[in-house]
Motif scaffolding. Structure first.
Motif, PDB file in Angstrom:
ATOM      1  N   CYS A   1      29.224  51.608  44.515  1.00  0.00           N
ATOM      2  CA  CYS A   1      29.606  51.917  46.092  1.00  0.00           C
ATOM      3  C   CYS A   1      30.989  51.702  46.289  1.00  0.00           C
ATOM      4  CB  CYS A   1      28.470  51.080  46.818  1.00  0.00           C
ATOM      5  SG  CYS A   1      26.903  51.330  46.618  1.00  0.00           S
ATOM      6  N   LEU A   2      31.368  50.653  45.545  1.00  0.00           N
ATOM      7  CA  LEU A   2      32.908  50.186  45.780  1.00  0.00           C
ATOM      8  C   LEU A   2      33.811  51.676  45.570  1.00  0.00           C
ATOM      9  CD1 LEU A   2      32.952  46.642  44.606  1.00  0.00           C
ATOM     10  CD2 LEU A   2      32.838  47.458  47.157  1.00  0.00           C
ATOM     11  N   ASP A   3      33.502  52.003  44.570  1.00  0.00           N
ATOM     12  CA  ASP A   3      34.381  53.396  44.107  1.00  0.00           C
ATOM     13  C   ASP A   3      34.203  54.504  45.185  1.00  0.00           C
ATOM     14  OD1 ASP A   3      35.084  52.076  41.756  1.00  0.00           O
ATOM     15  OD2 ASP A   3      33.393  53.236  40.483  1.00  0.00           O
ATOM     16  N   VAL A   4      33.002  54.729  45.629  1.00  0.00           N
ATOM     17  CA  VAL A   4      32.914  55.577  46.699  1.00  0.00           C
ATOM     18  C   VAL A   4      33.653  55.588  47.835  1.00  0.00           C
ATOM     19  CG1 VAL A   4      30.977  56.628  48.427  1.00  0.00           C
ATOM     20  CG2 VAL A   4      30.575  56.463  45.666  1.00  0.00           C
ATOM     21  N   TRP A   5      33.768  53.925  48.322  1.00  0.00           N
ATOM     22  CA  TRP A   5      34.620  53.571  49.343  1.00  0.00           C
ATOM     23  C   TRP A   5      35.999  53.499  48.960  1.00  0.00           C
ATOM     24  CZ3 TRP A   5      30.216  49.468  49.964  1.00  0.00           C
ATOM     25  CH2 TRP A   5      28.993  50.141  50.286  1.00  0.00           C
ATOM     26  N   ASN A   6      36.431  53.603  47.785  1.00  0.00           N
ATOM     27  CA  ASN A   6      37.740  53.400  47.423  1.00  0.00           C
ATOM     28  C   ASN A   6      38.211  51.817  47.630  1.00  0.00           C
ATOM     29  OD1 ASN A   6      40.312  54.307  46.316  1.00  0.00           O
ATOM     30  ND2 ASN A   6      41.109  54.665  48.156  1.00  0.00           N
ATOM     31  N   LEU A   7      37.594  50.934  47.290  1.00  0.00           N
ATOM     32  CA  LEU A   7      37.785  49.502  47.621  1.00  0.00           C
ATOM     33  C   LEU A   7      37.769  48.928  46.096  1.00  0.00           C
ATOM     34  CD1 LEU A   7      35.176  48.492  50.344  1.00  0.00           C
ATOM     35  CD2 LEU A   7      37.712  49.121  50.647  1.00  0.00           C
ATOM     36  N   LYS A   8      38.823  48.052  46.092  1.00  0.00           N
ATOM     37  CA  LYS A   8      39.160  47.217  44.836  1.00  0.00           C
ATOM     38  C   LYS A   8      38.283  45.969  44.660  1.00  0.00           C
ATOM     39  CE  LYS A   8      43.759  48.988  43.782  1.00  0.00           C
ATOM     40  NZ  LYS A   8      43.837  49.907  44.881  1.00  0.00           N
ATOM     41  N   VAL A   9      37.898  45.785  43.459  1.00  0.00           N
ATOM     42  CA  VAL A   9      37.153  44.456  43.246  1.00  0.00           C
ATOM     43  C   VAL A   9      38.188  43.209  42.990  1.00  0.00           C
ATOM     44  CG1 VAL A   9      35.390  43.283  41.580  1.00  0.00           C
ATOM     45  CG2 VAL A   9      35.303  45.820  41.991  1.00  0.00           C
ATOM     46  N   THR A  10      38.224  42.517  43.836  1.00  0.00           N
ATOM     47  CA  THR A  10      39.073  41.392  44.151  1.00  0.00           C
ATOM     48  C   THR A  10      38.584  40.250  44.980  1.00  0.00           C
ATOM     49  OG1 THR A  10      40.240  41.728  46.037  1.00  0.00           O
ATOM     50  CG2 THR A  10      41.181  42.819  44.480  1.00  0.00           C
ATOM     51  N   GLU A  11      38.820  39.018  44.708  1.00  0.00           N
ATOM     52  CA  GLU A  11      38.331  37.924  45.573  1.00  0.00           C
ATOM     53  C   GLU A  11      38.340  38.159  47.118  1.00  0.00           C
ATOM     54  OE1 GLU A  11      39.644  33.934  44.692  1.00  0.00           O
ATOM     55  OE2 GLU A  11      38.340  33.808  42.778  1.00  0.00           O
ATOM     56  N   GLU A  12      39.332  38.910  47.511  1.00  0.00           N
ATOM     57  CA  GLU A  12      39.508  39.185  48.894  1.00  0.00           C
ATOM     58  C   GLU A  12      38.449  40.027  49.432  1.00  0.00           C
ATOM     59  OE1 GLU A  12      41.561  37.746  51.224  1.00  0.00           O
ATOM     60  OE2 GLU A  12      41.872  36.471  49.490  1.00  0.00           O
ATOM     61  N   LEU A  13      37.579  40.874  48.375  1.00  0.00           N
ATOM     62  CA  LEU A  13      36.751  41.422  48.910  1.00  0.00           C
ATOM     63  C   LEU A  13      35.456  40.790  49.729  1.00  0.00           C
ATOM     64  CD1 LEU A  13      35.266  44.430  48.755  1.00  0.00           C
ATOM     65  CD2 LEU A  13      34.268  43.701  46.775  1.00  0.00           C
ATOM     66  N   PHE A  14      35.391  39.359  49.424  1.00  0.00           N
ATOM     67  CA  PHE A  14      34.318  38.360  49.666  1.00  0.00           C
ATOM     68  C   PHE A  14      34.820  37.647  50.512  1.00  0.00           C
ATOM     69  CE2 PHE A  14      32.825  40.586  46.022  1.00  0.00           C
ATOM     70  CZ  PHE A  14      31.469  40.891  46.419  1.00  0.00           C
ATOM     71  N   SER A  15      33.995  37.114  51.573  1.00  0.00           N
ATOM     72  CA  SER A  15      34.458  35.969  52.484  1.00  0.00           C
ATOM     73  C   SER A  15      33.622  34.616  52.143  1.00  0.00           C
ATOM     74  CB  SER A  15      33.892  36.327  53.885  1.00  0.00           C
ATOM     75  OG  SER A  15      32.537  36.459  54.163  1.00  0.00           O
ATOM     76  N   GLY A  16      34.101  33.598  52.362  1.00  0.00           N
ATOM     77  CA  GLY A  16      33.371  32.477  52.248  1.00  0.00           C
ATOM     78  C   GLY A  16      33.592  31.723  50.703  1.00  0.00           C
ATOM     79  N   ASN A  17      32.478  31.302  50.254  1.00  0.00           N
ATOM     80  CA  ASN A  17      32.645  30.604  48.844  1.00  0.00           C
ATOM     81  C   ASN A  17      32.782  31.669  47.900  1.00  0.00           C
ATOM     82  OD1 ASN A  17      31.657  29.234  46.599  1.00  0.00           O
ATOM     83  ND2 ASN A  17      30.071  28.206  47.564  1.00  0.00           N
ATOM     84  N   LYS A  18      33.707  31.417  47.133  1.00  0.00           N
ATOM     85  CA  LYS A  18      34.063  32.583  46.088  1.00  0.00           C
ATOM     86  C   LYS A  18      33.216  32.530  44.720  1.00  0.00           C
ATOM     87  CE  LYS A  18      37.477  33.901  48.761  1.00  0.00           C
ATOM     88  NZ  LYS A  18      37.247  35.346  49.657  1.00  0.00           N
ATOM     89  N   THR A  19      32.292  31.558  44.826  1.00  0.00           N
ATOM     90  CA  THR A  19      31.351  31.449  43.638  1.00  0.00           C
ATOM     91  C   THR A  19      30.051  31.756  44.172  1.00  0.00           C
ATOM     92  OG1 THR A  19      31.017  28.984  44.071  1.00  0.00           O
ATOM     93  CG2 THR A  19      32.792  29.660  42.521  1.00  0.00           C
ATOM     94  N   CYS A  20      29.903  32.418  45.383  1.00  0.00           N
ATOM     95  CA  CYS A  20      28.529  32.650  45.852  1.00  0.00           C
ATOM     96  C   CYS A  20      28.861  34.059  46.397  1.00  0.00           C
ATOM     97  CB  CYS A  20      28.165  31.759  46.742  1.00  0.00           C
ATOM     98  SG  CYS A  20      26.257  32.291  47.286  1.00  0.00           S
ATOM     99  N   LEU A  21      28.819  35.162  45.621  1.00  0.00           N
ATOM    100  CA  LEU A  21      29.285  36.679  46.252  1.00  0.00           C
ATOM    101  C   LEU A  21      27.972  37.257  46.259  1.00  0.00           C
ATOM    102  CD1 LEU A  21      31.950  37.144  43.322  1.00  0.00           C
ATOM    103  CD2 LEU A  21      32.227  35.961  45.513  1.00  0.00           C
ATOM    104  N   SER A  22      27.815  38.019  47.605  1.00  0.00           N
ATOM    105  CA  SER A  22      26.514  38.700  47.876  1.00  0.00           C
ATOM    106  C   SER A  22      27.097  39.804  48.723  1.00  0.00           C
ATOM    107  CB  SER A  22      25.648  37.703  48.773  1.00  0.00           C
ATOM    108  OG  SER A  22      26.161  37.040  49.769  1.00  0.00           O
ATOM    109  N   LEU A  23      25.806  40.650  49.108  1.00  0.00           N
ATOM    110  CA  LEU A  23      26.029  41.575  50.028  1.00  0.00           C
ATOM    111  C   LEU A  23      26.215  41.041  51.610  1.00  0.00           C
ATOM    112  CD1 LEU A  23      23.467  44.406  49.470  1.00  0.00           C
ATOM    113  CD2 LEU A  23      25.682  44.538  48.669  1.00  0.00           C
ATOM    114  N   TRP A  24      25.862  39.613  51.869  1.00  0.00           N
ATOM    115  CA  TRP A  24      26.047  38.912  53.087  1.00  0.00           C
ATOM    116  C   TRP A  24      27.794  38.745  53.099  1.00  0.00           C
ATOM    117  CZ3 TRP A  24      22.953  37.988  57.023  1.00  0.00           C
ATOM    118  CH2 TRP A  24      23.154  36.957  57.899  1.00  0.00           C
TER     119      TRP A  24
END
Length: 607
Positions: A513-536
């Protein structure tokens, strides 16, 4: 799907002359709804209704949202007047669970009322979660979930108040504790009533299959002399088991044999397929504690100061009660989501505090317990299940402008306080609430559309979840729409970026999905706790200047995944659902709902 729990009464010698159980259950429910309807907007006398209705909130943002909605309801005279309505917020810091929230609420009552609350009947509704399994309730709260019922429409709060309408009249001062996302229906004899007048704790109990018992509390009742079961029985409880295995239910003599039930008992079966010849158990729902027990818990809370672990009001309070209670359960953390080091010690302290306190049980043999806390349950009960529809009088179209409702295989669509163009189509099995849909909008099966505005041509794929929020960002009004699949697990998390391929969005690998949306996989892709990564916590939802643009843009990203076609999100400010709730503008969302309400009212008066 979490099943409905149901049991039906034994009619005794008069069974042949009495209504079938499902008829008496429906009539009892309708009587409660009529009685509550009479009290809406009326000043109630002391003793006629609750003295205090308190709702718990997880944080200050949720507290503000709840207070704003309560204020609007009172202004529109949708609730009984002359009652003290409060929202009690959990202290900042570690999560404390609904048991911790209960202790916190007791402290708030003491601060507000001093010794006066020892003469009050109090309803305490736990609504402090973020509703990750039913996200259209995340922004404004589970207790404010709209129901396809009433004019003006009922939300869960009104339904709770209606179903408990008889309780305060037969209750000693104390607190009734319940949750925001369940519904308890029951029928008892015409001249019977449920009494909450014994010292200690008193809990309602419902006949359930053993499978249902594994996900709820189960009562081990003392022996019962009567040969026949009645609608209403007052029983004493030897001990309480929290989410026990079937083996444990048998081991501790919690299992009842079906011999005493006549042919009509458990009629119709439930989703868990409770058969006439099945063994069964009695499971929990709400409970009451007298004022003396509440004061004992309050003194304990004030002595310990700050809680740093999650306490379960059911698992940690009720398991300590009854003469058969033992300390072993305090070390069992298999049902705990997050295990803190202090948890076992805190449980043991609660056990020794409450040990010896009685647990009385009100057995309701003609009763049902419904849980509406997931997208799957929400869709099933509002569009497919005829039992709840019949018992509550749920409607396919509730306070809405919509020309026609198609039905397919027993399913209908469900439209709640919405305005839909006559050329718009909504497939069976879908729910639309607080929305406006234009002429060229088609909604597939099993969708949830909430708070949205779609004017342009749009096709929502089957099993879509679309929910729009108003946001206040840098003092400017903005909008964002969360969109995903109704079966997506927003709570599932991974610890590292390399594992996000294990997450799924609309049934598709999240990495794809991230490829489809042209988004890179980085820590900045997620908010909050960086060891609890989810769709939320994934920052994938675009912020827009108008509500309609917000819905359209999020639908494009959804359809891009569905059709495997590129749609770049690079040019947008992106938020996670977690962040959307931080920025939510409750006042604007309430205003939008009010505009829909007024337009429907106006058109209704002109027809």
């Amino acid at each position: 799907m979490r099943a409905v729990r149901r049991g039906v009464r034994e009619g005794g010698a008069m069974a042949a002359a009495r209504d079938p159980p499902e008829v008496s259950l429906r009539e009892a429910t309708q009587r409660k709804l009529r009685r509550f309807s009479e009290l809406r907007g009326k000043l109630v006398a002391r003793g006629e209704f609750w003295d205090i209705v308190a709702i718990t909130a997880a944080d200050e943002k949720q507290e503000l949202a709840y207070n704003q909605q309560l204020s609007e309801k009172l202004k529109r005279k949708e609730l009984p007047l002359g009652v003290q309505y409060h929202v009690f917020v959990d202290p900042a810091g570690a999560k404390i669970g609904n048991g911790g929230s209960t202790l916190c609420a007791l402290q708030c009552l003491e601060k507000l009322y001093g010794d006066k609350w020892n003469s009050f009947t109090i309803l305490l509704i736990h609504s402090g979660g973020y509703s990750q399994r039913l996200p259209n309730a995340s922004a404004l709260g589970k207790i404010f979930t709209a129901l396809p019922l009433g004019n003006p429409i009922y939300q869960m709060l009104e339904l709770k108040l209606a179903m408990y309408i008889d309780f305060p009249l037969n209750m000693n001062p104390g607190i009734l504790v319940t949750c925001a996302d369940d519904i308890e229906l029951y029928s008892i004899g015409e001249f019977e009533f449920i009494r909450f007048d014994k010292p200690g704790f008193t809990a309602l109990a419902h006949p359930s299959s053993l499978t249902i018992g594994t996900t709820h509390g189960v009562f081990v009742l003392d022996p019962f002399d009567d040969l026949k079961h009645r609608d209403l029985e007052y029983r004493s409880c030897h001990r309480f088991l929290h989410k026990p295995s079937i083996e444990k239910m048998y081991q501790f003599n919690a299992v009842c044999r079906p011999g005493n039930f006549c042919q009509q008992d458990f009629a119709g079966g439930d989703i868990a397929d409770l058969k006439l010849d099945s063994d069964y158990v009695y499971t929990d729902s709400l409970f009451y504690m007298d004022h003396k027990s509440a004061k004992m818990l309050l003194a304990f809370y004030e002595k310990i100061g700050t809680l740093s672990c999650e306490i379960d009001a059911y698992g940690d309070f009720l398991q300590a009660l009854g003469p058969g209670a033992t300390v072993e359960y305090t070390r069992n953390t298999s049902n705990v989501i997050k295990e803190e080091s202090e948890l076992v010690e805190m449980r043991q302290r609660i056990f020794h505090l409450l040990k010896g306190t009685s647990l009385n049980v009100v057995v309701l043999n003609n009763s049902k317990f419904y849980h509406i806390g997931t997208t799957e349950e929400y869709l099933f009960y509002f569009t497919s299940d005829n039992s709840l529809k019949s018992e509550l009088g749920l409607q396919s179209i509730t306070f809405s402008i919509f020309p026609d409702i198609p039905e397919c295989s027993g399913k209908t669509s469900c439209i709640i306080q919405s305005i839909l163009d006559s050329r718009c189509s909504v497939a069976p099995g879908s729910v639309v609430e607080y929305s406006r849909l234009g002429p060229d909008v088609s909604v597939g099966e099993n969708c949830i559309i909430s708070g949205s505005y779609i004017l342009t041509k749009a096709a929502l794929p089957a099993h879509s979840f679309v929910c729009s929020l108003s946001l206040k960002m840098n003092r400017c009004l903005k909008y964002a729409t969360m969109a995903f699949g109704v079966q997506d697990n927003l709570k599932k998390s991974v610890k590292t970026l390399s594992d996000i391929k294990l997450l799924q969005f609309f049934g598709v690998c999240f990495l794809s999905c991230l490829d489809v949306w042209n988004l890179k996989v980085t820590e900045e892709l997620f908010s909050g706790n960086k060891t609890c990564l989810s769709l939320w916590t994934a920052r994938i939802f675009p912020v827009c200047s108008s509500l309609s643009d917000s819905v359209t843009t999020s639908l494009k990203m959804l359809n891009a995944v569905k059709n495997k076609s590129a749609f770049s999100l690079n040019s947008y400010k992106l938020l996670s659902i977690e962040e959307m709730l931080i920025y939510k503008d409750v006042e604007d969302m309430i205003t939008y709902r009010e505009q829909i309400f007024l337009e429907i009212s106006l058109k209704g008066s002109l027809m």
